[in-house]
Scaffold this active site. Structure first.
Site: not given
Length: 200
Positions: A16, A18, A37, A59, A85, A154, A167, A171, A200
């Site tokens: 899904s 990006l 995924d 992962v 991603c 990010s 988060y 990142k 986005f």
């Protein structure tokens, strides 16, 4: 890097967003794409659409990632491209006071660790295992190129907002490890880059 049917790619989080867009873009160039995924239904649908392969991969697990690479390489050969991603987010303050009864709570450390394990450690796990595989390849061109790795960090890794502590930390870790990994792998002809998307 030349993008055609002689090149294999692995896209983590490719079911899904990006990741799926990246999988479609590479497949449109003829690249053989494997999607890693946990979203089986979505991942299989994207793989079928682009003529790729889906590998159910967590992962955070060595065994799961190893099995994913084994399946992808059996189908397409050793990947020259890895795009990371896979990731998730959670919004919670470091410590907060309830607006209803005034009780105070802090960010659950298990939840913090879970996010770090996915976004940061999971990214590194896939990088390390893919890079080791890429090192077995012959250089592709006069520049001695063996592979390319692109990671997703990010803008929050540099400018985190309220509630983004875990988060942002994860990142920022991806950003921080990019240069040393690139330096580790440059003599082997493996490029490493990280992008910092906004919303986005």
């Amino acid at each position: 890097m030349k993008l055609d049917s002689t090149v294999a790619a692995v896209i983590t989080g490719g079911a899904s967003g990006l990741g799926a867009a990246t999988a479609r873009a590479l497949a449109a160039k003829g690249v053989k794409v494997a999607i890693f995924d946990l979203q089986t239904e979505k991942g299989e649908a994207v793989a079928a659409e682009i003529g790729g392969i889906f590998c159910e991969v967590n992962v955070t697990s060595d065994e799961s990632v190893d099995a994913g690479f084994e399946k992808a390489r059996a189908a397409h050969g050793q990947e020259r491209i890895l795009v990371n991603c896979a990731g998730t987010g959670a919004a919670m303050k470091t410590a907060s006071r309830s607006k209803t009864d005034g009780t105070i709570k802090h960010y659950p450390l298990d939840a913090f660790n879970w996010l770090i394990q996915i976004n940061l450690v999971g990214t590194f796990r896939c990088i390390a295992k893919s890079a080791a595989g890429m090192m077995t390849l012959d250089p592709q061109n006069e520049d001695g190129e063996r592979g390319a790795i692109v990671n997703t960090a990010s803008v929050a890794g540099e400018d985190g907002q309220m509630g983004q502590v875990a988060y942002s930390a994860s990142k920022a870790g991806v950003i921080g490890m990019t240069l040393p990994i690139a330096r580790d792998l440059m003599s082997e002809g493996i490029r490493v880059n990280t992008i910092l998307p906004g919303i986005f």
